[in-house]
Structure formats: C-alpha cells, structure tokens
Design a protein around this motif. Structure first.
Motif, PDB file in Angstrom:
ATOM      1  N   TYR A  46       2.134   2.766   3.422  1.00  0.00           N
ATOM      2  CA  TYR A  46       1.543   1.983   4.180  1.00  0.00           C
ATOM      3  C   TYR A  46       1.056   1.276   5.059  1.00  0.00           C
ATOM      4  N   GLN A  90      -1.592  -5.886   5.082  1.00  0.00           N
ATOM      5  CA  GLN A  90      -2.048  -4.779   6.772  1.00  0.00           C
ATOM      6  C   GLN A  90      -2.428  -5.051   8.284  1.00  0.00           C
ATOM      7  N   ARG A 128      -1.830  11.054  -7.570  1.00  0.00           N
ATOM      8  CA  ARG A 128      -0.591  10.783  -7.358  1.00  0.00           C
ATOM      9  C   ARG A 128       0.329  10.380  -7.998  1.00  0.00           C
ATOM     10  N   ASP A 154      -1.819   7.900  10.963  1.00  0.00           N
ATOM     11  CA  ASP A 154      -2.825   7.045   9.848  1.00  0.00           C
ATOM     12  C   ASP A 154      -4.168   6.672  10.837  1.00  0.00           C
ATOM     13  N   VAL A 155      -5.464   6.659   9.742  1.00  0.00           N
ATOM     14  CA  VAL A 155      -6.253   6.252  10.197  1.00  0.00           C
ATOM     15  C   VAL A 155      -6.248   6.327  12.097  1.00  0.00           C
ATOM     16  N   HIS A 167      -1.627  -0.881  12.183  1.00  0.00           N
ATOM     17  CA  HIS A 167      -1.700  -1.919  11.245  1.00  0.00           C
ATOM     18  C   HIS A 167      -0.044  -1.589  10.634  1.00  0.00           C
ATOM     19  N   ARG A 221      -6.398   5.255  -6.508  1.00  0.00           N
ATOM     20  CA  ARG A 221      -5.983   6.440  -5.684  1.00  0.00           C
ATOM     21  C   ARG A 221      -5.219   6.953  -7.013  1.00  0.00           C
ATOM     22  N   ARG A 225       1.250  12.857  11.044  1.00  0.00           N
ATOM     23  CA  ARG A 225       0.025  12.389  11.021  1.00  0.00           C
ATOM     24  C   ARG A 225      -0.427  11.579  11.278  1.00  0.00           C
ATOM     25  N   PHE A 260      -7.430  -3.051   6.576  1.00  0.00           N
ATOM     26  CA  PHE A 260      -7.107  -2.759   5.028  1.00  0.00           C
ATOM     27  C   PHE A 260      -6.628  -3.506   4.580  1.00  0.00           C
ATOM     28  N   HIS A 274      -4.352  12.396  -0.868  1.00  0.00           N
ATOM     29  CA  HIS A 274      -3.179  11.288  -1.474  1.00  0.00           C
ATOM     30  C   HIS A 274      -4.004  10.000  -1.795  1.00  0.00           C
ATOM     31  N   ASP A 275      -5.515  10.593  -0.829  1.00  0.00           N
ATOM     32  CA  ASP A 275      -6.326   9.329  -1.216  1.00  0.00           C
ATOM     33  C   ASP A 275      -7.424   9.685  -1.982  1.00  0.00           C
ATOM     34  N   PHE A 309     -10.731  -2.032   1.927  1.00  0.00           N
ATOM     35  CA  PHE A 309     -10.316  -1.969   0.347  1.00  0.00           C
ATOM     36  C   PHE A 309     -10.837  -3.255  -0.414  1.00  0.00           C
ATOM     37  N   GLU A 319      -5.900  11.092  11.260  1.00  0.00           N
ATOM     38  CA  GLU A 319      -6.686  11.498  10.057  1.00  0.00           C
ATOM     39  C   GLU A 319      -7.726  10.587  10.507  1.00  0.00           C
ATOM     40  N   ASP A 350       1.149  -1.191  -0.248  1.00  0.00           N
ATOM     41  CA  ASP A 350       0.010  -0.103  -0.196  1.00  0.00           C
ATOM     42  C   ASP A 350       0.585   1.565   0.358  1.00  0.00           C
TER      43      ASP A 350
END
Ligand code: NOJ
Length: 544
Positions: free
Chosen positions: A69, A174, A401, A206-207, A109, A397, A204, A170, A336-337, A151, A275, A66
């Motif tokens: 990620y 992950q 990018r 993530d989730v 993850h 996505r 930042r 995800f 980026h998403d 996903f 996020e 990913d």
C-alpha cells in the motif's frame, strides 16, 4: 426496490473473492505468494469454490513499508510477485475461466520512494513540489495542524532539507498526493487507463474518501462520543478526533465523477468499489452519486456489528433505506485489515455468517481463507510484520494475513516444505486446509461450495427483494428474498440454543449449516443452536 433483472452487470450478480497475494500461493520458494501462484489456483476459485470475480490486493513495485500500500510505480509489478507478463497471463486465464479481475488502486498516497515524491522533496521550487501536501512549520516549529496519522503519531513529517512538513495520513513512508493539483489527477487517471487497456475489470480504491481534505487544512475538533460508537473499531488516539477536515471533503465527489467517466470510456462494465469507512449512512451513500460516481462504496457496517440478530437487522435496514433506488448494496465480513470473522463472531457462528453473507441482497466479498473457517492466528512478537502493529501495540493485522493452507504437511502446499513462510500458519493448518476440507462433508469449505452453487441456481438470492420476517424469536433473523415467482427464505439462529419458527407447510430445505440435516418438520422448524437454513417455502410445489 430492485431493478428488473433484464440485464444485471456482473458486479451485481457475482460474488467477489479477495486475495492477499503475499499469502495465497508461492511458486518460487520465497515464502511469499506471487501472481503465478494465483494463476495456478484459478481452477479452485472458478470451479471448486465457484466465485465470479477476484480482487487482488496490491502487487505494484513497493518498498513494502505497508506491504504494497506504499506504491513506488503504479504501472508495473513488484519482482517479488512476478512480472507484467505474469499479470497478463493471470488476467487472460482468469477471463478464460469466467472470472473477472479487480485490482487495488491506491490514490491517496504513494511510497516515499516513488519518483514523484523523490522529485517533490528535492527542492521547494521543483515542478512536482505541489504534487504532495507541503506546509511551513508553525512559528514554534510544530506541525502545521493537529491532524493525526491513522497508524499513530502526527500526520506530518518534517523534511530537514527543505524546511517544510509533508502530510502523510498513514505511515511517513506514504506521503499523501495533492489531489487539488490537476496534474496529479491526470497522472493518476492515466494509471487507471494503463490497467484498463490491459483488460482489468475494475478497481478497489484504497481509502477513497481520503483524497480530498479541507483546502485550508483546518484543525480537526475533538471527538464527541456517540451512541453505537462502541460497535466500531477503537483506533485509540486517532479516534479522539472528529475527522471532518482531514478526509472526505465534498470536493471528492467531483473527482469521482471524472474518474467514472474514465471508466466509461471502456466497454465491458468496468467497476469501482471504494474503501470508505464512513458510518453515517447518508454521507456514505453519497459516494454512489447519481449513479455517476463509484459503482459502490464498500459497506463495512457488519464487520464490527455485534453478532446479534437485532444489530444485524438494523444495519441492513439502515443500508436499504439509505441507498438510492438505482444503487446496489454490498456486504463484507472480513478483509486484510480486520480480525478473522471466525474469531470475531466466534467459531460457532462462522458458518451462519457465511450463509448470511451469501444470502443478503447485494454483492458479497469473501476474504481468502474465510471459506476454510481460518481463525485469527496469534503471531509471536518476534515474527510481527505489520507496521501498524509494530507502532501501536494490539493493532497488528498479521493474524488475518497468514498463508493459505492448501494441504496437510510441511509448507501446506503454499510454499516449499523447507521454506519458512513470511507469516506462520495457524496451529490447525494440518486439518484446516483445502485438501482435507474438500473431502469432508461437514467442513466450512463444503458449506461455502454448496452455498455458492445454490446462489448461482437461485436468482431470487441474487436479484430478489429482501424483506425481514416479524413474529419470530428475537434472537433469530429471518428474511425472504423474492424475484418473480421464486421465493427463498433464510433463518439464522443467533442463540446458543434451539429456537423454533413457523414455516409454510410445504417448505423444503435447500441448505443448512448442519450438513446432517435432511429436512424440516411440517409447519414448524426447530433450528439448532447457531444454525442457519435456507428454504424454498413452496418446496413441494416447485422443486428446484
Ligand atoms: C487501507 C488498506 O486496506 C490498508 O491495508 C492500508 O494499510 C491503508 N489503507 C493504507 O493504504
């Protein structure tokens, strides 16, 4: 409504710029960007553009299932991006240029190649088994509950060797960490300290809300369609469920209070932004805690709002009403998403969107390339890279990018002219690039540069209150920002035709999305279709 600006931390006054490192600048001829590439462009960020901080998406060692990620080591740099030494150089030079550096932290993850997971999946009895979420199959062999992966497909993967399922919110590559295990928390907090010790200014996350799930792993109920839902991204099968049990459990707040105290061990206003895709304002605002959790949860409410004056106003007002007095708002229009904002709002509106982003009350984050007005790039099937797009048609996505075009000509100053970049450039890269736009008075880059300069010189735009103006056409958004004696007024015309508004007789133009505009009429201003303007309402008395 806003704290007195005696001492505002950098993350309140500053503008953040998100860099997707694969796509910013390649210095090795690999076709993929790297950390020295970012270092080589710091002057562009601090001086040419004029932002205050950068957030760099993951550059950790990763199998790239990913694109970073999926972290295989939280305390190193993937060779594709460089070395730890390259990171230290980037950080040192950024600080010398007055830029703060925020890095991505991915706590929900790891990669399935992370040594913790390799050990965990080795046997049912090993010491790290409980670092991840393992459960027996149901009697019929099916997954332990009905949770779905963001996903696509079930959120559980069966492990033949040990006869249990592991949870992955995800990709199956992950696996979710078990944050209810104190050893996981301790190990992950140590990874924060590793980067804080090196001098990073923030994270930042993530989730962020995903890390705590219902401890009993209760099934999610079916979703009930609700008003306004159509404004948000449709995740298909995933959205068919109410995600009340697989993320955002209330125990998450205690984790973030402890995380905050890790940051508070350090000086220099270290910062966290989570996020958090929650669109219930009260639940979203809870992540500020009592000023003792995250410094802010990212506010995505405008990303999928219609480009409509009323829709934008109601979201901004809802945010202002939801946050506690101490909390600082923030706005994001791209990342980026998400589809590029110039495509999402329409190319005719991307300039007005820039003005909106940089004049609302709160911290703005600019996504790299939006300052050039980059469009979503169609990616031919054979070149698709995003695992989400490869699994679920239409969800790729990749289009947002694509590599940053710095110059006209082959390679566009991003990579070696003979090298094929990891994703193709947009069709318009020959003209839509930094070099060409820098020289063009009417370009989007010039607009961003001017707007950022104006913001720096006008404290009301940074720290003033916000109040919407009534009695103007319904498809015009008007608001004023006040701080002490300084007032700034903003009008954004959402209509595809002219609209007129009353303005103070002495008002002076500070900036327009139309660079040819030289002033405004006395007492009445006619906005062109899709135009945004920034005014000093007492301009003749207090010129800046
Ligand atoms: C959110 C990130 O922004 C996205 O790019 C990533 O795929 C998922 N989290 C999983 O880490």
């Amino acid at each position: 409504m806003v704290a007195e600006p005696t001492r505002l931390e950098w993350w309140k006054t500053g503008v953040v710029y998100q860099i997707y490192p694969r796509s910013f600048k390649d210095t090795t001829g690999s076709g993929t960007g790297d950390l020295p590439g970012i270092t080589s462009r710091l002057g562009y960020l601090s001086d040419t553009l004029g932002v205050d901080a950068i957030w760099i998406s993951p550059f950790y060692p990763s199998p790239m299932a990913d694109f970073g990620y999926d972290v295989a080591d939280y305390t190193d740099v993937d060779p594709m991006f460089g070395t730890l030494g390259d990171f230290d150089e980037l950080l040192g030079e950024a600080h010398d240029s007055g830029l703060r550096v925020i890095i991505d932290w991915v706590p929900n993850h790891t990669s399935d190649r992370h040594p913790w997971f390799l050990e965990s999946r080795g046997s049912r009895t090993n010491a790290r088994r409980d670092w991840y979420v393992w459960r027996d199959p149901k009697r019929d062999g099916s997954p332990p509950n009905n949770w779905r992966s963001v996903f696509g497909g079930p959120a559980w993967e069966f492990d033949e060797q040990t006869g249990q399922y592991y949870l992955h919110s995800f990709l199956r590559e992950q696996p979710d960490l078990n944050w209810r295990n104190p050893a996981v928390e301790a190990a992950m907090f140590d990874t924060l300290r590793f980067w804080l010790d090196r001098g990073v200014d923030g994270f930042r996350i993530d989730v962020a809300h995903f890390i705590m799930k219902d401890p009993d792993l209760t099934d999610n109920p079916r979703a009930v369609p609700s008003a306004g839902e159509a404004d948000f991204k449709d995740l298909g099968d995933y959205d068919a469920w109410e995600h009340v049990n697989d993320k955002g459990h209330r125990d998450v707040h205690a984790v973030f209070r402890r995380l905050r105290s890790v940051l508070d061990e350090y000086d220099g206003d270290r910062f966290t932004v989570g996020e958090i895709h929650i669109f219930d304002w009260d639940r979203w605002a809870a992540y500020y805690g009592d000023g003792d959790e995250l410094h802010m949860p990212f506010n995505f409410s405008l990303v999928w709002a219609r480009w409509d004056a009323g829709a934008i106003r109601s979201r901004v007002e809802a945010l202002e009403a939801a946050i506690p007095a101490f909390a600082w708002p923030n706005y994001v229009l791209g990342n980026h998403d998400e589809q590029r904002l110039a495509t999402r709002y329409g190319p005719e509106n991307e300039r007005a969107a820039a003005v909106l982003l940089l004049t609302l009350r709160g911290q703005p984050t600019i996504y790299y390339g939006d300052e050039l007005g980059l469009r979503e790039t169609p990616i031919p099937g054979a070149r698709l890279q995003d695992p989400w797009g490869l699994r679920v048609p239409g969800m790729s996505r990749d289009g947002c990018r694509t590599p940053m075009p710095w110059t006209p000509g082959p390679g566009h100053g991003f990579t070696d002219p003979t090298v094929e970049p990891w994703l193709p450039f947009g069709d318009d890269a020959q003209t839509r690039n930094v070099e060409e736009e820098f020289a063009d008075e009417g370009s989007t880059l010039t607009l961003y540069r001017r707007m950022l300069r104006l913001r720096r010189n006008r404290t009301s735009l940074v720290a003033g209150t916000i109040e919407f103006l009534n009695g103007i056409p319904g498809d015009v958004l008007g608001f004023r920002r006040d701080l002490g004696n300084e007032r700034t007024t903003v009008f954004v015309n959402f209509a595809d035709e002219e609209r007129s508004v009353d303005v103070e007789p002495g008002a002076a133009l500070l900036l327009s999305t139309d660079h040819r505009r030289t002033g405004i009429g006395s007492g009445r201003l006619t906005l062109a279709a899709n135009e945004a303007v920034v005014l000093d309402p007492g301009g003749d008395r207090r010129p800046i």
